[in-house]
Every structure is written in C-alpha cells, then in structure tokens.
Design a protein around this motif. Structure first.
Motif, PDB file in Angstrom:
ATOM      1  N   TYR A   1       0.830  -1.204   0.000  1.00 15.10           N
ATOM      2  CA  TYR A   1       0.000   0.000   0.000  1.00 15.10           C
ATOM      3  C   TYR A   1       0.862   1.250   0.000  1.00 15.10           C
ATOM      4  O   TYR A   1       0.504   2.270  -0.589  1.00 15.10           O
ATOM      5  CB  TYR A   1      -0.962  -0.012   1.194  1.00 15.10           C
ATOM      6  CG  TYR A   1      -2.105  -0.971   0.969  1.00 15.10           C
ATOM      7  CD1 TYR A   1      -3.225  -0.574   0.232  1.00 15.10           C
ATOM      8  CD2 TYR A   1      -2.061  -2.268   1.442  1.00 15.10           C
ATOM      9  CE1 TYR A   1      -4.261  -1.451  -0.013  1.00 15.10           C
ATOM     10  CE2 TYR A   1      -3.101  -3.155   1.204  1.00 15.10           C
ATOM     11  CZ  TYR A   1      -4.200  -2.742   0.473  1.00 15.10           C
ATOM     12  OH  TYR A   1      -5.223  -3.612   0.223  1.00 15.10           O
TER      13      TYR A   1
ATOM     14  N   ALA B   1      -3.026  -4.709  -4.171  1.00 17.57           N
ATOM     15  CA  ALA B   1      -3.145  -3.472  -3.387  1.00 17.57           C
ATOM     16  C   ALA B   1      -3.702  -2.349  -4.257  1.00 17.57           C
ATOM     17  O   ALA B   1      -4.572  -1.580  -3.815  1.00 17.57           O
ATOM     18  CB  ALA B   1      -1.780  -3.080  -2.806  1.00 17.57           C
TER      19      ALA B   1
ATOM     20  N   MET C   1      -7.176  -0.357  -3.607  1.00 18.90           N
ATOM     21  CA  MET C   1      -7.196   1.108  -3.532  1.00 18.90           C
ATOM     22  C   MET C   1      -8.190   1.688  -4.532  1.00 18.90           C
ATOM     23  O   MET C   1      -8.943   2.606  -4.215  1.00 18.90           O
ATOM     24  CB  MET C   1      -5.793   1.673  -3.842  1.00 18.90           C
ATOM     25  CG  MET C   1      -4.799   1.548  -2.724  1.00 18.90           C
ATOM     26  SD  MET C   1      -5.292   2.439  -1.244  1.00 18.90           S
ATOM     27  CE  MET C   1      -4.729   4.085  -1.659  1.00 18.90           C
TER      28      MET C   1
END
Lengths: 287, 371
Positions: free
Chosen positions: A57, A259, A263
């Motif tokens: 992240y 990730a 997101m």
C-alpha cells in the motif's frame, strides 16, 4: 397472519439462496482473496506468500502511481460528463418524440452490445488510421491534404470510452424519463413556466435517479478500463487498469497489483458515496 | 512480457480477437483449467500405456496447417491446442496449479524461471533422437545450459522494420528510432525488456543490465524518444502500421518484418549495431503432464527436418533445425536479416531473467509511457 408471514419469509429465503451462493463464491471469495493478496509478499518468480505486509500500500503512494490514479479519475469523470451531455438529449428525444418507434430506437441503442468490445475498438483503429475512412473523407471534402493524426492520442482514448459506455448512460435515463408524467409539463406551462424553466425545474430534477444511475454505470467501468487505452491510445495514456494488468503480468507482482485493485475499489466507493450524498439519496427513491 | 504480441501473424482478425480475449482473462487465472483431465504426480508415472491424446499449450497462430494433422496421422495421437498470450500468463496458470497440458512453448528467460519455480520436468532425450538436427547455436543457451528441460521451437531477432523508399537506407545504429525527422512516424514494442533493451543497446550496455545508473540513463533516453513515437504496440500491430504507411519505422520481431517485406518491396529490416536481441521459443513439458510420453514424441516430431521446415515456412520465423534449412522457402531465405552472417549473429544478445530487477524495468517502462 403470523404464520402466513413466516411462510413468505421462508419462500423469500429460498429464492435468495441461489444468488447468495453465487455472489459468495464468485464475488465475495475472490474479493477477499484479493484483499488477502494485497497484504502478501510477491515471490521474485511470481506467486505470493500471505502475511501482513503493508508495503504494497505504501508503494501506491509513489508519485508516479498517484499521478496515474489521478489521471484515471479525471478521464473517467470526463467520460461520464460527455456521456451525460450526449445521452440525455437522445434519451429525451426517444421518450418524448419517439412515439411508436420508441422500442425500435432503444433497441438500436443496444445493438453495439451484440458485438464484442474488442472488435468495436478495433474497428475504430481501422476507421481512424492514416488511410482509414475518416481521413479519406476529410481529404475528399478538402479539410486537409495530409492525413491527420486521429488515432493513438488521448483524445482517441476518450472518444473510444464515450462510444463504449454511452449505452450505459442512455438506458437508465430512458427508464427514468419514460415514467415521467407529461401532465406535469402541461401544468408547469399552465402556471407560466417557459420551456427552459419547465425542463430545469420539473423534468430534469425528476430524472435525477436516471442521471445518478447512468453516471455510476459509466464511471465505474471507465475507471477500471484497460483495453481501450492500449488499443486506441498506443499505450501512452496509462490508466490504473493497465497498471494493475502489468503487475499481474510482466511485473509478476500480484501483491502490489492486488493493493492497487483494493485502492481503486475504495476510491471508487468514496467517489460514489460523495456523489450520491451531494445529489441526495432521496433522489434515488424513484428507482 | 509478450513475445508474439496479441498475435495475428497473417491479419487473422478474428483469431486476434480470441487471443486478446485470453489476454483479458489474466485476472481469472486462478479458475482456469484446461479441458483435458488431470492426473497428479510428476511426469512419466509408470503403468499402462498412455491414452492417444496430447494437449499443446501454444502461442496463437504458431503451428503450420500441416503440423498437427501430420502428427496425428503418424502416431494416432489426437492433439488439442489451447493458446496463451504472454509468457507471464503461461507461468501464472502453471503456478496456480493448472494441470492437463503436455507441451508448452515458453520463451528463453521464462524457461529459466520455470526451472527455478519447479513447474516443468526434465525431457526424456532417449525418446527424442531428432535432437541431432538442432544447430549448436541453439543448444546450451544460458537459460537451460544442458537442455535438460527445453528444446528450441523457433527463434528470431528483434529489430527495425522500415520503409526504405521513404526513409532511405538506414545506417546500422539504433539512432534512427530517436531521429526527430521521423517524429510521429515511429513505434516501439509495448514490451519493457525489448524497448528498455533498445535504449540499453543504443548506449552500449547489455540488455540484461541490473546497474541502476545504466537503467537511469536508458530511462532518460526513452523519455527523449517517447514524444517522437506514435505509441507502444504489439509486434503484430506494428506490422500493418508500417505496411499501410501510418508509420515509417517500427520496432518488431523478425517474423513480422519478413511477412511485411514479402508483401511490400519498399520495406527493409535492420538488426541494429552494436547489439540487438535474439530470442528463442522452446518446447517444455510441465510437471503433472498427463501424457509425458506423447509429449516427448511430439517434441521429436517437431524436430524432424520436413516438419520443422513446414513450420518455419508458415511462421516466417527462423528454424533452429539445421536439417530443415534445405527445405526453407528460398524467397524467405533471401530476405535481408533472415539468413545471418556469423559476425551479425555474434552480436545478438539473449534476454535473461533479471530476478527482482524485473519490477524496476516495469516501473521505468510505466514512467516512460506516462511521461
């Protein structure tokens, strides 16, 4: 009464079981898998080790990737606005001026869905290329002598996206306008409203459920698009979808790809919540 | 990394759609299983004779019309073919546990990765006598030094396809692809290793560089080049762009260049100095292949002189099979860049896996494309 109610609930539960199993198996579990992967560590040769690694992240916050995510949302928003600007007059026309040909016209809107998106995108490559139909026509009517650069540009990507997603805007707008009670327009006119006022004060607000649904249906797939930027943009308009595809492919970094996917989903959800809040959830009640 | 691109070697539009569909389904990798039934365990599990079946997992449009029917006729083994669109697709499926394939066709660097990740098995060379036909230049390459796991299927180079009539004869360097006078008339491959590789070659470095400074120099070169390009494409997409005059110079795999040149005399193919890429696609047998005996037979069949010639005459790529050379179409052999003099061959470099640096290459390529 009570007994009858319970029977109805059991029946409903029975009806909901297949869809619950379906969504659980093919939506929820893959989604949780992506979430788990996004905290894993990618092997050098692909594959993934599960664990708790928030590093994937942190990598998203690389300015390069933030810029790509920003560009993605900008293009998706622009696509949505253009679809609305083009789709609303068309839906309005079909509902109020289409008369008996309404069904035929709305069928024509859906015709492109009968062909694969890839084939449709490719036909644009053929149409817009240097010696394609578009350039031949422009040369014929004397707009230009030399072939113009119409393809492999950001504008071509935007055009391709608007073209692909326009039906997703038109259909909910049509559904929403179709229910419109034309007597309300007459009433507005009787009360002295101009046609302009009638539209902005009566028709448009009542079609908001269609506007909201259409916008969401266009915005979400636009933000995840990865084929059109490659085919019509010559891979130079990098969007988040392309970036995610690269991580699962050539970069062999499934953890980072996951990730990025998470997101993107979170940001989309936030954008939609913001939008719906802004416009007002009560407007959705007509749906 | 994609070798054959999304693949239409012959303008086969609908086939292209199929392959692109495969590319689009990368994310569903986990659920993908081939249609043949699976049997567990490593290859060659003793016991009764194998069923007369073979599952080939190949790049699309990468066998001649006669290849599979010929094998079926000779051996009575029925071949089913599935297609993948990139080496990473292939690796991903095998790593996710896909079984049921007997022969796969990974490119050079991917063979090394597959050996390291233990997804392919050793060949049974006693069943492949035609190994003697393979030229020594195509054996013992760095990705599989003793050819324990792979034998070559086709090979080729990566260079510049250009319109000689419009551009004139190019000098032999990579500089043309950075020349401002061809602004908007050039395209590079949408492949990080090949395109960053071109910049590395231009600077005099190795295509397998892991040196940060060299990679940064290459990135700067590519950022200078990016505004001059029409874009980054699969080799099969570059070919029609050069053929119909949309662009004048395109970075392509040799087979696409030869196909274009055989249809348009104005075109020429350059393998630039000081270095350029040569690549090899190979035949391997995945772990858990249900029919390893048939797989070894198939590999032997492909390495037959006549079969190999028919294959390369169809693909327009080069054959590693020296016994096939007399039967290669003379028109193909005479094209510039097909039959290579030894001094040219010697300056060709093989793309190797760069391990963790792969991600650095991808990041650089993303940065260049979105600059």
């Amino acid at each position: 009464m009570g007994e009858k109610g319970r029977g109805w609930n059991l029946g409903l539960a029975g009806l909901l079981t297949p869809v619950t199993i379906w969504l659980g198996l093919f939506f929820l579990i893959p989604l949780l898998l992506i979430l788990a992967y996004s905290f894993g560590t990618s092997g050098v040769y692909g594959g993934i080790t599960l664990g708790f690694n928030p590093g994937n992240y942190l990598k998203v916050f690389d300015p390069l990737y933030l810029q790509i995510i920003g560009r993605t949302f900008f293009i998706a928003a622009l696509t949505t606005l253009l679809c609305l600007a083009l789709g609303y007059p068309l839906a309005y026309f079909i509902v109020f001026k289409g008369y008996r040909r309404r069904n035929l016209l709305i069928l024509l809107v859906m015709v492109p869905f009968w062909t694969s998106l890839l084939i449709r995108a490719y036909s644009w490559v053929v149409i817009l290329s240097g010696n394609g139909i578009a350039n031949k026509f422009l040369q014929f009517i004397g707009v230009t002598d030399e072939p113009l650069t119409l393809i492999f540009t950001p504008e071509a990507v935007l055009m391709g996206m608007v073209y692909s997603y326009l039906p997703f805007m038109i259909l909910p707008l049509y559904a929403s306008l179709e229910k419109f009670d034309t007597r309300l327009k007459e009433a507005a006119k009787d009360l002295g409203a101009s046609r302009w006022q009638t539209f902005w004060r009566v028709t448009f607000p009542l079609s908001m459920p269609g506007v909201i649904a259409g916008s969401i249906l266009v915005f979400i797939p636009s933000a995840g698009e990865f084929v059109i930027p490659q085919l019509l943009g010559g891979s130079r308009t990098v969007m988040t979808g392309t970036l995610i595809q690269t991580q699962f492919g050539a970069a062999r970094d499934w953890a980072f790809g996951s990730a990025l996917s998470v997101m993107l989903a979170v940001l989309l959800l936030a954008a939609i919540l913001f939008y719906v809040r802004r416009v007002g959830t009560d407007k959705l009640e007509g749906m | 990394m994609q070798r054959r691109g999304t693949s239409i070697s012959r303008g086969k539009f609908l086939k292209m759609m199929g392959a692109a569909g495969v590319a689009g389904s990368t994310l569903s990798v986990l659920s993908c299983q081939p249609n043949t039934s699976a049997t567990g365990g490593g290859g060659g599990s003793g016991g009764g004779p194998e069923e007369k079946e073979l599952a080939l997992y190949n790049w699309s449009d990468y066998v001649a019309g006669s290849t599979i029917p010929g094998f079926q006729k000779e051996t009575g083994i029925k071949v089913t073919q599935d297609f993948f669109a990139s080496n990473e697709d292939l690796l991903g499926k095998l790593q996710a546990g896909a079984t049921g394939y007997d022969v796969i066709v990974p490119s050079d660097y991917m063979v090394a990765i597959m050996v390291k990740s233990d997804v392919i098995q050793k060949l049974d060379k006693s069943k492949i006598p035609n190994i003697k036909n393979v030229g020594e230049n195509y054996m013992g390459l760095s990705y599989d030094p003793n050819n324990e796991y792979s034998l070559p299927y086709q090979w080729g180079t990566t260079g510049i396809l250009y319109n000689k009539k419009e551009v004139g004869k190019l000098d032999s360097s990579w500089d043309a692809m950075w020349d401002k006078q061809f602004e908007g008339k050039m395209a590079m491959l949408a492949d990080s290793r090949e395109t960053i590789g071109a910049a590395l070659y231009k600077l005099g470095y190795s295509v397998n560089s892991k040196n940060q400074d060299q990679l940064q120099e290459a990135e700067a070169e590519l950022k200078k080049q990016q505004p001059l390009l029409r874009g980054y494409f699969a080799s099969t997409e570059v070919r029609p762009l050069v053929m119909n005059g949309d662009i004048l110079l395109g970075h392509v795999y040799s087979g696409d260049a030869f196909l274009a040149m055989s249809e348009n005399e104005d075109l020429d193919y350059l393998i630039p100095n000081p270095r350029a890429t040569r690549w090899t696609d190979n035949m391997s047998i995945p772990n858990g292949a249900p029919h390893p005996d048939n797989a070894n037979k198939f590999i032997n069949y492909i390495l037959d002189a006549k079969v190999g010639a028919a294959l390369s005459n169809y693909t327009y790529y080069n054959t590693p099979n020296e016994a096939s050379l007399p039967d290669i179409d003379p028109a193909l052999k005479d094209l510039p860049g097909y039959t290579l003099a030894s001094d040219i061959f010697e300056r060709l470099e093989v793309i190797e896996d760069v391990g963790k640096t792969t991600r650095e290459y991808e990041r650089i390529f993303t940065e260049v494309k979105s600059a």
